[in-house]
Write a protein that holds these residues in place. Sequence first.
Motif, PDB file in Angstrom:
ATOM      1  N   PHE A 104       0.833  -1.203   0.000  1.00  0.00           N
ATOM      2  CA  PHE A 104       0.000   0.000   0.000  1.00  0.00           C
ATOM      3  C   PHE A 104       0.870   1.255   0.000  1.00  0.00           C
ATOM      4  O   PHE A 104       0.598   2.220  -0.734  1.00  0.00           O
ATOM      5  CB  PHE A 104      -0.926   0.004   1.221  1.00  0.00           C
ATOM      6  N   ALA A 105       1.937   1.234   0.801  1.00  0.00           N
ATOM      7  CA  ALA A 105       2.827   2.396   0.859  1.00  0.00           C
ATOM      8  C   ALA A 105       3.532   2.629  -0.477  1.00  0.00           C
ATOM      9  O   ALA A 105       3.731   3.783  -0.890  1.00  0.00           O
ATOM     10  CB  ALA A 105       3.854   2.203   1.976  1.00  0.00           C
ATOM     11  N   ARG A 106       3.903   1.548  -1.151  1.00  0.00           N
ATOM     12  CA  ARG A 106       4.638   1.686  -2.415  1.00  0.00           C
ATOM     13  C   ARG A 106       3.751   2.119  -3.576  1.00  0.00           C
ATOM     14  O   ARG A 106       4.266   2.666  -4.567  1.00  0.00           O
ATOM     15  CB  ARG A 106       5.308   0.354  -2.770  1.00  0.00           C
ATOM     16  N   PHE A 107       2.444   1.901  -3.480  1.00  0.00           N
ATOM     17  CA  PHE A 107       1.557   2.201  -4.607  1.00  0.00           C
ATOM     18  C   PHE A 107       0.522   3.270  -4.278  1.00  0.00           C
ATOM     19  O   PHE A 107      -0.528   3.337  -4.908  1.00  0.00           O
ATOM     20  CB  PHE A 107       0.862   0.921  -5.077  1.00  0.00           C
ATOM     21  N   SER A 108       0.823   4.123  -3.309  1.00  0.00           N
ATOM     22  CA  SER A 108      -0.053   5.243  -2.995  1.00  0.00           C
ATOM     23  C   SER A 108       0.793   6.415  -2.506  1.00  0.00           C
ATOM     24  O   SER A 108       1.938   6.243  -2.076  1.00  0.00           O
ATOM     25  CB  SER A 108      -1.081   4.862  -1.923  1.00  0.00           C
ATOM     26  N   GLY A 109       0.234   7.614  -2.622  1.00  0.00           N
ATOM     27  CA  GLY A 109       0.938   8.790  -2.137  1.00  0.00           C
ATOM     28  C   GLY A 109       1.829   9.426  -3.189  1.00  0.00           C
ATOM     29  O   GLY A 109       1.912   8.981  -4.335  1.00  0.00           O
ATOM     30  N   GLU A 110       2.530  10.462  -2.770  1.00  0.00           N
ATOM     31  CA  GLU A 110       3.346  11.238  -3.703  1.00  0.00           C
ATOM     32  C   GLU A 110       4.502  10.442  -4.281  1.00  0.00           C
ATOM     33  O   GLU A 110       4.932  10.684  -5.411  1.00  0.00           O
ATOM     34  CB  GLU A 110       3.888  12.488  -2.996  1.00  0.00           C
ATOM     35  N   ASN A 111       5.056   9.525  -3.506  1.00  0.00           N
ATOM     36  CA  ASN A 111       6.225   8.770  -3.957  1.00  0.00           C
ATOM     37  C   ASN A 111       5.858   7.390  -4.507  1.00  0.00           C
ATOM     38  O   ASN A 111       6.705   6.496  -4.549  1.00  0.00           O
ATOM     39  CB  ASN A 111       7.214   8.621  -2.807  1.00  0.00           C
ATOM     40  N   ALA A 112       4.611   7.209  -4.917  1.00  0.00           N
ATOM     41  CA  ALA A 112       4.172   5.908  -5.403  1.00  0.00           C
ATOM     42  C   ALA A 112       4.917   5.506  -6.670  1.00  0.00           C
ATOM     43  O   ALA A 112       5.177   6.339  -7.550  1.00  0.00           O
ATOM     44  CB  ALA A 112       2.673   5.940  -5.679  1.00  0.00           C
ATOM     45  N   LEU A 113       5.261   4.228  -6.749  1.00  0.00           N
ATOM     46  CA  LEU A 113       5.854   3.720  -7.982  1.00  0.00           C
ATOM     47  C   LEU A 113       4.862   3.861  -9.134  1.00  0.00           C
ATOM     48  O   LEU A 113       5.209   4.295 -10.235  1.00  0.00           O
ATOM     49  CB  LEU A 113       6.233   2.245  -7.804  1.00  0.00           C
ATOM     50  N   VAL A 114       3.635   3.473  -8.884  1.00  0.00           N
ATOM     51  CA  VAL A 114       2.492   3.660  -9.766  1.00  0.00           C
ATOM     52  C   VAL A 114       1.296   3.914  -8.860  1.00  0.00           C
ATOM     53  O   VAL A 114       1.171   3.278  -7.817  1.00  0.00           O
ATOM     54  CB  VAL A 114       2.222   2.424 -10.656  1.00  0.00           C
ATOM     55  N   GLU A 115       0.422   4.844  -9.216  1.00  0.00           N
ATOM     56  CA  GLU A 115      -0.737   5.130  -8.367  1.00  0.00           C
ATOM     57  C   GLU A 115      -1.739   3.985  -8.486  1.00  0.00           C
ATOM     58  O   GLU A 115      -2.557   3.931  -9.407  1.00  0.00           O
ATOM     59  CB  GLU A 115      -1.384   6.452  -8.783  1.00  0.00           C
ATOM     60  N   LEU A 116      -1.643   3.050  -7.542  1.00  0.00           N
ATOM     61  CA  LEU A 116      -2.510   1.884  -7.540  1.00  0.00           C
ATOM     62  C   LEU A 116      -2.752   1.474  -6.083  1.00  0.00           C
ATOM     63  O   LEU A 116      -2.244   0.456  -5.604  1.00  0.00           O
ATOM     64  CB  LEU A 116      -1.863   0.730  -8.323  1.00  0.00           C
ATOM     65  N   PRO A 117      -3.526   2.246  -5.346  1.00  0.00           N
ATOM     66  CA  PRO A 117      -3.704   1.954  -3.917  1.00  0.00           C
ATOM     67  C   PRO A 117      -4.393   0.620  -3.645  1.00  0.00           C
ATOM     68  O   PRO A 117      -4.285   0.075  -2.541  1.00  0.00           O
ATOM     69  CB  PRO A 117      -4.568   3.121  -3.423  1.00  0.00           C
ATOM     70  N   GLY A 118      -5.088   0.094  -4.646  1.00  0.00           N
ATOM     71  CA  GLY A 118      -5.733  -1.202  -4.468  1.00  0.00           C
ATOM     72  C   GLY A 118      -4.805  -2.388  -4.673  1.00  0.00           C
ATOM     73  O   GLY A 118      -5.264  -3.539  -4.626  1.00  0.00           O
ATOM     74  N   ALA A 119      -3.508  -2.141  -4.842  1.00  0.00           N
ATOM     75  CA  ALA A 119      -2.554  -3.230  -5.083  1.00  0.00           C
ATOM     76  C   ALA A 119      -2.607  -4.330  -4.023  1.00  0.00           C
ATOM     77  O   ALA A 119      -2.548  -5.519  -4.357  1.00  0.00           O
ATOM     78  CB  ALA A 119      -1.136  -2.663  -5.197  1.00  0.00           C
ATOM     79  N   PRO A 120      -2.710  -4.003  -2.724  1.00  0.00           N
ATOM     80  CA  PRO A 120      -2.787  -5.088  -1.731  1.00  0.00           C
ATOM     81  C   PRO A 120      -3.967  -6.028  -1.969  1.00  0.00           C
ATOM     82  O   PRO A 120      -3.841  -7.250  -1.772  1.00  0.00           O
ATOM     83  CB  PRO A 120      -2.948  -4.331  -0.403  1.00  0.00           C
ATOM     84  N   PHE A 121      -5.089  -5.482  -2.415  1.00  0.00           N
ATOM     85  CA  PHE A 121      -6.256  -6.328  -2.652  1.00  0.00           C
ATOM     86  C   PHE A 121      -6.111  -7.151  -3.930  1.00  0.00           C
ATOM     87  O   PHE A 121      -6.702  -8.230  -4.056  1.00  0.00           O
ATOM     88  CB  PHE A 121      -7.521  -5.480  -2.679  1.00  0.00           C
ATOM     89  N   LEU A 122      -5.330  -6.668  -4.889  1.00  0.00           N
ATOM     90  CA  LEU A 122      -5.030  -7.492  -6.064  1.00  0.00           C
ATOM     91  C   LEU A 122      -4.173  -8.690  -5.670  1.00  0.00           C
ATOM     92  O   LEU A 122      -4.367  -9.802  -6.187  1.00  0.00           O
ATOM     93  CB  LEU A 122      -4.315  -6.642  -7.126  1.00  0.00           C
ATOM     94  N   ILE A 123      -3.230  -8.458  -4.750  1.00  0.00           N
ATOM     95  CA  ILE A 123      -2.415  -9.573  -4.250  1.00  0.00           C
ATOM     96  C   ILE A 123      -3.299 -10.576  -3.528  1.00  0.00           C
ATOM     97  O   ILE A 123      -3.204 -11.793  -3.745  1.00  0.00           O
ATOM     98  CB  ILE A 123      -1.314  -9.046  -3.310  1.00  0.00           C
ATOM     99  N   SER A 124      -4.178 -10.074  -2.650  1.00  0.00           N
ATOM    100  CA  SER A 124      -5.033 -10.984  -1.888  1.00  0.00           C
ATOM    101  C   SER A 124      -5.996 -11.733  -2.804  1.00  0.00           C
ATOM    102  O   SER A 124      -6.301 -12.908  -2.571  1.00  0.00           O
ATOM    103  CB  SER A 124      -5.798 -10.218  -0.808  1.00  0.00           C
ATOM    104  N   ALA A 125      -6.484 -11.076  -3.862  1.00  0.00           N
ATOM    105  CA  ALA A 125      -7.365 -11.749  -4.811  1.00  0.00           C
ATOM    106  C   ALA A 125      -6.637 -12.893  -5.508  1.00  0.00           C
ATOM    107  O   ALA A 125      -7.218 -13.964  -5.744  1.00  0.00           O
ATOM    108  CB  ALA A 125      -7.900 -10.756  -5.841  1.00  0.00           C
ATOM    109  N   SER A 126      -5.365 -12.700  -5.825  1.00  0.00           N
ATOM    110  CA  SER A 126      -4.604 -13.769  -6.480  1.00  0.00           C
ATOM    111  C   SER A 126      -4.413 -14.957  -5.546  1.00  0.00           C
ATOM    112  O   SER A 126      -4.464 -16.117  -5.980  1.00  0.00           O
ATOM    113  CB  SER A 126      -3.249 -13.232  -6.958  1.00  0.00           C
ATOM    114  N   LEU A 127      -4.235 -14.701  -4.237  1.00  0.00           N
ATOM    115  CA  LEU A 127      -4.092 -15.788  -3.272  1.00  0.00           C
ATOM    116  C   LEU A 127      -5.410 -16.560  -3.135  1.00  0.00           C
ATOM    117  O   LEU A 127      -5.424 -17.801  -3.110  1.00  0.00           O
ATOM    118  CB  LEU A 127      -3.668 -15.230  -1.918  1.00  0.00           C
ATOM    119  N   ALA A 128      -6.525 -15.826  -3.031  1.00  0.00           N
ATOM    120  CA  ALA A 128      -7.828 -16.486  -2.916  1.00  0.00           C
ATOM    121  C   ALA A 128      -8.152 -17.271  -4.180  1.00  0.00           C
ATOM    122  O   ALA A 128      -8.723 -18.377  -4.111  1.00  0.00           O
ATOM    123  CB  ALA A 128      -8.914 -15.450  -2.641  1.00  0.00           C
TER     124      ALA A 128
END
Length: 426
Positions: free
Chosen positions: A372-396
């Motif tokens: 979440f920290a890496r994909f949100s905010g001013e220093n985001a690698l890419v603006e994708l705050p939902g990235a943690p949920f994409l990871i969790s969706a892949s696990l499920a």
Amino acid sequence: MTDEQRQRPGDNPRALAFIVLLVLIDTMSFGLVIPVLPALVMEVTGLPLSSASAIGGGLIISFALAQFLASPVLGGVSDRFGRRPVLLLSMAGHAMAFLIAGLAGSLALLFVGRIVAGITGASYATAYAYIADVTPPERRAQNFGLVGVAFGFGFMLGPALGGLLGGIEARLPFFAAAAGCLLNLVLGWFVLPESLPRAQRRPFDWRRSNPLGTLLQLRALGGPVAVLATVHFLWWFAIQAQHSIWPYYTQYRYGWSPQEVGLSLALVGGLAVFVNGVLVKRAVRWLGEVRMLAAGLLAGTVAMLGYAWAPSVLPLLAAIGVSALGGFTAPALQALVTSEAPVNAQGELQGGLNALASLTTILGPLLYSQSFARFSGENALVELPGAPFLISASLAATAFLLVVTRVRQVPCPEPEPAADTSQIMG
């Protein structure tokens, strides 16, 4: 009343009712302290909220690590001495842990309280083993669903009551939680019979009663158990995303206030009560355990994708509704996996599953908070705050694929021959 009579659930419905009450009070007790833990950390350390939050994360990890190490031991102990003493010990340990934290004048004592709570935190795992002892395989999913009802009610009531008591005094919820655990202990002493007959117990073995030994034993129980344990791990790892970053994510993306976050979590708890209390019984009858497990995992996958991509609050609320059907997962999985394990290894089985779940509470917050920290905010690698949920969706989704390709309904196995424990038991 003989051990054999106690094993028949119809002879003593108070036992099942008590197990459900135990989970309710335990869940409420932990929920009570959630709203005031930051204030207590700041009071004890004198640090600001930003620094106290890091310490709060350490307290969570210390609890999970202690539970990871202790769960297999207590599971083996319950297979050797029975479920009742372990459950009573757990309640006494929880009460002691909350009293230590409530009286703590230093950060070290706060950590001691969390570690004690983790070591004695076998109530959920042993409660599942107890239900497996006293419930026929065809009714297990339904009765495991009652544990989900208790968890949902506790999740709703605990934080709300903790916030009210915390408004009076920050330490008051800890004492209330300790009182609830002591009440549970006294009630259990008088109404809870033993569920595991002496003839079906096995000697305690340190080689099997440690995290590595227990996980190896899960694998040794056979292919279905290993697959279901993997599904259990993947599912718990997936849902840690919501547990870890929900307040941060919803505030960042939708501008929610703490009150709105609290209401959303109350909605999650209310839906969990409805699904486990009303739908699980019907789903078992309509679908069977395997299809019900697959449906729960599929619903969880869709919900996580909804969390990741919902552009506004309305689609997010719809995703919460879909996620409630993920409540099919735990009772169906428990019904299947307990039917694969011998009677005298149910405690070991639950200890291993609880250890896996505890491991996800250590790894999950680290993974999801960092993503979440890496994909949100001013220093985001890419603006994708939902990235943690994409990871969790892949696990499920991986867990779902394992179920549909590897899991089949099978008859309950015969118990292993009981070991000669006459010299050990005296």
